[in-house]
Design an enzyme around this catalytic site. Sequence first.
Site, PDB file in Angstrom:
ATOM      1  N   SER A 142       1.087  -0.634  -0.097  1.00  0.00           N
ATOM      2  CA  SER A 142       0.395  -0.004  -0.107  1.00  0.00           C
ATOM      3  C   SER A 142       0.911   1.597   0.086  1.00  0.00           C
ATOM      4  O   SER A 142       2.734   1.632   0.258  1.00  0.00           O
ATOM      5  CB  SER A 142      -0.903   0.299   0.995  1.00  0.00           C
ATOM      6  OG  SER A 142      -1.674   1.333   1.106  1.00  0.00           O
ATOM      7  N   TYR A 155      -3.287  -0.101   9.628  1.00  0.00           N
ATOM      8  CA  TYR A 155      -2.992  -0.650   8.428  1.00  0.00           C
ATOM      9  C   TYR A 155      -1.912  -0.666   7.702  1.00  0.00           C
ATOM     10  O   TYR A 155      -0.892  -1.147   7.526  1.00  0.00           O
ATOM     11  CB  TYR A 155      -4.815  -0.332   8.104  1.00  0.00           C
ATOM     12  CG  TYR A 155      -4.580  -0.840   6.759  1.00  0.00           C
ATOM     13  CD1 TYR A 155      -3.377   0.270   5.203  1.00  0.00           C
ATOM     14  CD2 TYR A 155      -5.528  -1.035   5.571  1.00  0.00           C
ATOM     15  CE1 TYR A 155      -3.725   0.433   3.729  1.00  0.00           C
ATOM     16  CE2 TYR A 155      -5.809  -0.814   4.419  1.00  0.00           C
ATOM     17  CZ  TYR A 155      -4.949  -0.872   4.011  1.00  0.00           C
ATOM     18  OH  TYR A 155      -5.138  -1.128   2.928  1.00  0.00           O
TER      19      TYR A 155
HETATM   20  C1  GCO Z   1      -7.045   5.665   4.106  1.00  0.00           C
HETATM   21  C2  GCO Z   1      -7.053   4.637   2.917  1.00  0.00           C
HETATM   22  C3  GCO Z   1      -6.186   4.061   2.988  1.00  0.00           C
HETATM   23  C4  GCO Z   1      -6.079   3.398   1.347  1.00  0.00           C
HETATM   24  C5  GCO Z   1      -4.891   2.581   1.046  1.00  0.00           C
HETATM   25  C6  GCO Z   1      -4.588   1.755   0.042  1.00  0.00           C
HETATM   26  O1  GCO Z   1      -7.654   5.148   5.014  1.00  0.00           O
HETATM   27  O2  GCO Z   1      -6.428   7.044   4.794  1.00  0.00           O
HETATM   28  O3  GCO Z   1      -8.056   4.034   3.430  1.00  0.00           O
HETATM   29  O4  GCO Z   1      -5.409   3.351   4.198  1.00  0.00           O
HETATM   30  O5  GCO Z   1      -6.653   1.951   1.501  1.00  0.00           O
HETATM   31  O6  GCO Z   1      -3.580   3.990   0.872  1.00  0.00           O
HETATM   32  O7  GCO Z   1      -3.362   0.783  -0.154  1.00  0.00           O
END
Ligand code: GCO
Length: 251
Positions: A142, A155
């Site tokens: 990501s 994440y």
């Molecule tokens: C957020 C977004 C990111 C994107 C990610 C994709 O909450 O800022 O969901 O997490 O999904 O960059 O890989």
Amino acid sequence: MTQPVFTLSGRRALVTGSSQGIGLALARALAVAGAHVLLNGRDRAKVDRTTSLLQAEGLSVESCPFDVTDEAAVVAAAVQFGALDILVNNTGIHRRGPLETMSLADWDAVIKTNLTSAFLVARAVAPGMITRHSGKIINLCSLMSELARPTTGNYAAAKGGLKMLTRAMCAEWAKHNLQINGIAPGYILTEMTQPLADDPKFDGWIKGRTPAGRWGSADDLTGACVFLASPASNFINGQILTIDGGLSAVI
Ligand code: GCO
């Protein structure tokens, strides 16, 4: 080279989390390029529906439902599906929230689904690739493998770990002619990001912060996936290909 470098004909691929969204787009692209693709997800009915959809398009796909976070289920599934040429570790979830109030359950769910699952599935698939001295593994990293924003700590930690797991796999398996690389999407419009795009403030910020001036789509990721799954990338290893409209290149 006599063979066209981007063909995947005769190859068998598994794309985890491919009953919808980015995983479905990547699975369709690999099948269109000639691969036989195993579609995966936890929900058997949903995977079966998606399989029928792609079969109706004349694509060579089959349903392969199992829970990528369940060690025993992964081992059992690998015995069933046998030899693979291509593995795309795509499964991912988001559980956004401030770190100071994030539950251990939300932390664990994201780490388990977005990072540990890639280890479990690759650990099950790599031995066969090593025996055959050939294989492609593509990990869906990501933009957040490198950059974080508030409420995405679990994440970003998982995707940062997946970037380094990609390099660790390269360190151990490249000598067996496995190529392991990552794709790092930026802001792609999917079910997971739709709530962000529906917020006019966030939507405006993304369009202003991204040199391309737009959100990406799952189709923006498919060419890179076919490339990294094909002989065209046989000397590329441990690399993360960022697909974000230029966002990470500018301030
Ligand atoms: C957020 C977004 C990111 C994107 C990610 C994709 O909450 O800022 O969901 O997490 O999904 O960059 O890989």
